[in-house]
Design a protein around this motif. Structure first.
Motif, mmCIF file in Angstrom:
data_model
loop_
_atom_site.group_PDB
_atom_site.id
_atom_site.type_symbol
_atom_site.label_atom_id
_atom_site.label_comp_id
_atom_site.label_asym_id
_atom_site.label_seq_id
_atom_site.Cartn_x
_atom_site.Cartn_y
_atom_site.Cartn_z
ATOM 1 N N GLY A 106 8.564 -0.430 -3.939
ATOM 2 C CA GLY A 106 9.389 0.194 -2.821
ATOM 3 C C GLY A 106 9.123 1.564 -2.702
ATOM 4 O O GLY A 106 9.432 2.005 -1.374
ATOM 5 N N GLY A 107 8.421 2.407 -3.790
ATOM 6 C CA GLY A 107 7.947 3.817 -3.314
ATOM 7 C C GLY A 107 6.922 3.929 -2.226
ATOM 8 O O GLY A 107 5.876 2.743 -2.058
ATOM 9 N N GLY A 108 6.431 5.030 -1.785
ATOM 10 C CA GLY A 108 5.349 5.415 -0.966
ATOM 11 C C GLY A 108 3.933 4.987 -1.880
ATOM 12 O O GLY A 108 3.171 4.244 -0.769
ATOM 13 N N THR A 109 3.845 5.106 -3.250
ATOM 14 C CA THR A 109 2.472 4.889 -3.705
ATOM 15 C C THR A 109 2.240 3.172 -3.669
ATOM 16 O O THR A 109 1.264 2.562 -3.348
ATOM 17 N N ASP A 110 3.532 2.366 -3.902
ATOM 18 C CA ASP A 110 3.518 1.132 -3.901
ATOM 19 C C ASP A 110 3.073 0.716 -2.525
ATOM 20 O O ASP A 110 2.258 -0.374 -2.314
ATOM 21 N N LEU A 111 3.878 1.050 -1.637
ATOM 22 C CA LEU A 111 3.616 0.714 -0.174
ATOM 23 C C LEU A 111 2.158 0.780 0.404
ATOM 24 O O LEU A 111 1.600 -0.080 0.965
ATOM 25 N N LEU A 112 1.497 2.064 -0.102
ATOM 26 C CA LEU A 112 0.239 2.327 0.198
ATOM 27 C C LEU A 112 -1.027 1.280 -0.569
ATOM 28 O O LEU A 112 -1.746 0.811 0.050
ATOM 29 N N GLY A 113 -0.352 1.038 -1.654
ATOM 30 C CA GLY A 113 -1.165 0.445 -2.494
ATOM 31 C C GLY A 113 -1.354 -1.166 -2.104
ATOM 32 O O GLY A 113 -2.310 -1.990 -1.879
ATOM 33 N N ARG A 114 -0.146 -1.699 -1.538
ATOM 34 C CA ARG A 114 -0.109 -2.940 -0.858
ATOM 35 C C ARG A 114 -0.812 -3.121 0.321
ATOM 36 O O ARG A 114 -1.369 -4.184 0.539
ATOM 37 N N ALA A 115 -0.804 -2.143 1.147
ATOM 38 C CA ALA A 115 -1.327 -2.170 2.388
ATOM 39 C C ALA A 115 -2.767 -1.945 2.227
ATOM 40 O O ALA A 115 -3.772 -2.866 3.038
ATOM 41 N N ILE A 116 -3.497 -1.183 1.230
ATOM 42 C CA ILE A 116 -4.875 -1.346 1.129
ATOM 43 C C ILE A 116 -5.177 -2.459 0.453
ATOM 44 O O ILE A 116 -6.582 -2.845 0.884
ATOM 45 N N ALA A 117 -4.595 -2.954 -0.564
ATOM 46 C CA ALA A 117 -5.045 -4.462 -1.261
ATOM 47 C C ALA A 117 -5.105 -5.506 -0.155
ATOM 48 O O ALA A 117 -6.144 -6.158 -0.091
ATOM 49 N N GLU A 118 -4.085 -5.531 0.802
ATOM 50 C CA GLU A 118 -4.486 -6.468 2.006
ATOM 51 C C GLU A 118 -5.511 -6.274 2.690
ATOM 52 O O GLU A 118 -6.462 -7.157 3.147
ATOM 53 N N VAL A 131 -7.253 -8.325 -4.303
ATOM 54 C CA VAL A 131 -6.651 -7.025 -5.048
ATOM 55 C C VAL A 131 -5.122 -7.392 -5.253
ATOM 56 O O VAL A 131 -4.666 -7.718 -4.292
ATOM 57 N N VAL A 132 -4.981 -7.533 -6.771
ATOM 58 C CA VAL A 132 -3.334 -7.789 -6.837
ATOM 59 C C VAL A 132 -3.057 -6.401 -7.449
ATOM 60 O O VAL A 132 -3.108 -6.059 -8.375
ATOM 61 N N VAL A 133 -1.653 -6.120 -6.474
ATOM 62 C CA VAL A 133 -0.906 -4.892 -7.265
ATOM 63 C C VAL A 133 0.071 -5.233 -8.205
ATOM 64 O O VAL A 133 0.653 -6.395 -8.168
ATOM 65 N N GLU A 134 -0.052 -4.302 -9.056
ATOM 66 C CA GLU A 134 0.664 -4.585 -10.552
ATOM 67 C C GLU A 134 1.595 -3.358 -10.872
ATOM 68 O O GLU A 134 1.072 -2.338 -11.043
ATOM 69 N N VAL A 140 -2.526 6.501 -8.238
ATOM 70 C CA VAL A 140 -1.629 7.502 -8.689
ATOM 71 C C VAL A 140 -1.221 8.601 -7.549
ATOM 72 O O VAL A 140 -2.159 8.709 -6.914
ATOM 73 N N VAL A 141 -0.241 9.366 -7.886
ATOM 74 C CA VAL A 141 0.115 10.489 -7.135
ATOM 75 C C VAL A 141 -0.378 11.689 -7.803
ATOM 76 O O VAL A 141 -0.691 11.559 -8.947
ATOM 77 N N SER A 142 -0.446 12.826 -7.202
ATOM 78 C CA SER A 142 -1.175 14.141 -7.721
ATOM 79 C C SER A 142 -0.393 14.477 -9.082
ATOM 80 O O SER A 142 -1.055 15.192 -10.038
#
Length: 323
Positions: A42-54, A64-67, A94-96
């Protein structure tokens, strides 16, 4: 928000890797790729990761499977990646504060720079100060005045070292008492902002964006020296009287140490194609994500700059390790 010229310049450079990748990369991936996001859903990095995976599906023969492996300010998931085989089938976003953790946490089971292979810088993280619409302040100055008149009653939500530091640095410069209230993800922080359980919190534009249409959330300030295009009417902290306040983060894609250059090149080529797709660009805009695609060297430079920033802050006594 379309991709800016500077960000688009990186795409041809990444696409060029495809002509140089040796046969090793052609056999990769041979099974699904795990993308470890060491934070809660639900956080920003999770949202970004799922968008890129798709978005990577058309460019790669395996999904690409987000875990999500949340915990320890990102340490639990990051340590998992250090133990993975460096064959390109386990990556992490990961974030900075992946770098900053060495200055905040008592110890780390890895070196955040030496024990990982940089693949690409993915996005810039502008941080915003959010509050619930029912709270008795409409801008940063009013919030700080309220906090001065009510010592200890305005806690500042954070999700990792950067947002924690931003909150405490603002309190230090404004000479107000504001306790740091830690959350496991931007999604959880925003839920408490909406419900009125948390007075204010620093989070990414991506975490804040889904809640803006509800009318129950206000953005009080931006952490960078310039306004974010996602909330152009929201002034920066500098504009509201906090001199030289300019702090932001980024999201980077890493693999374990020893990841073959050919696999890195193939990943960069696939990312270049995905980021050039107007569909992903539109999705980034809707999600409040600022894409900033750069190759491995760009991510390494960002990490090294981050390391110098936090080392200086620690030397000045502005941050201390947790006990």
């Amino acid at each position: 928000m379309p991709l800016g010229r500077r960000r688009l310049l990186a795409v041809p450079a990444l696409l060029a890797f495809s002509t140089r990748a040796p046969a090793l990369a052609q056999a990769w991936p041979s099974r699904p790729i795990r993308l470890i996001v060491p934070y809660a859903p639900g956080g920003g990095t999770d949202l970004l990761g799922r968008a890129i995976a798709e978005a990577l599906r058309p460019a790669l023969p395996q999904p690409v499977v987000v875990e999500n492996r949340a915990g320890g300010a990102g340490v639990i998931g990051s340590e998992l990646v250090t133990r993975a085989e460096p064959d390109g089938h386990t990556l992490m976003a990961v974030v900075s504060t992946h770098v900053a953790n060495r200055y905040f946490l008592p110890s780390l089971p890895y070196d955040p720079i030496k024990d990982f292979t940089p693949v690409a810088l993915l996005s810039r993280n502008t941080m915003v100060l959010v509050t619930g619409a029912a709270q008795p302040y409409a801008d940063l100055r009013a919030m700080l005045d309220y906090a001065r008149r009510n010592p200890g009653k305005v806690g500042t939500g954070s999700t990792e070292s950067l947002s924690s530091f931003i909150g405490q640095e603002l309190a230090r410069r404004a000479d107000v008492e504001m306790a740091d209230v830690q959350y496991r993800s931007g999604g959880q922080l925003m839920n408490d902002i909406v419900a009125g359980h948390l007075p204010v919190g620093w989070t990414s534009t991506a975490s804040a964006m889904p809640h803006m249409q509800t009318g129950r959330v206000r953005v009080l300030a931006v952490s960078t020296s310039t306004r974010t295009p996602f909330f152009p009417d929201v002034p920066t902290a500098q504009e509201q009287g906090v001199a030289d306040f300019d702090l932001s983060g980024w999201v980077g894609l890493y693999g374990p140490a020893g990841l073959p250059e050919a696999v890195v090149a193939r990943l960069q080529e696939a990312l270049g194609r995905a980021f050039a797709d107007p569909t992903l660009q539109q999705r980034f805009t809707a999600m409040g994500i600022e894409p900033d695609l750069r190759p491995a060297a760009g991510l390494m430079q960002a990490a090294q700059r981050e390391d110098r920033l936090w080392a200086a802050a620690a030397a000045a006594g502005h941050i201390k390790k947790e006990q």
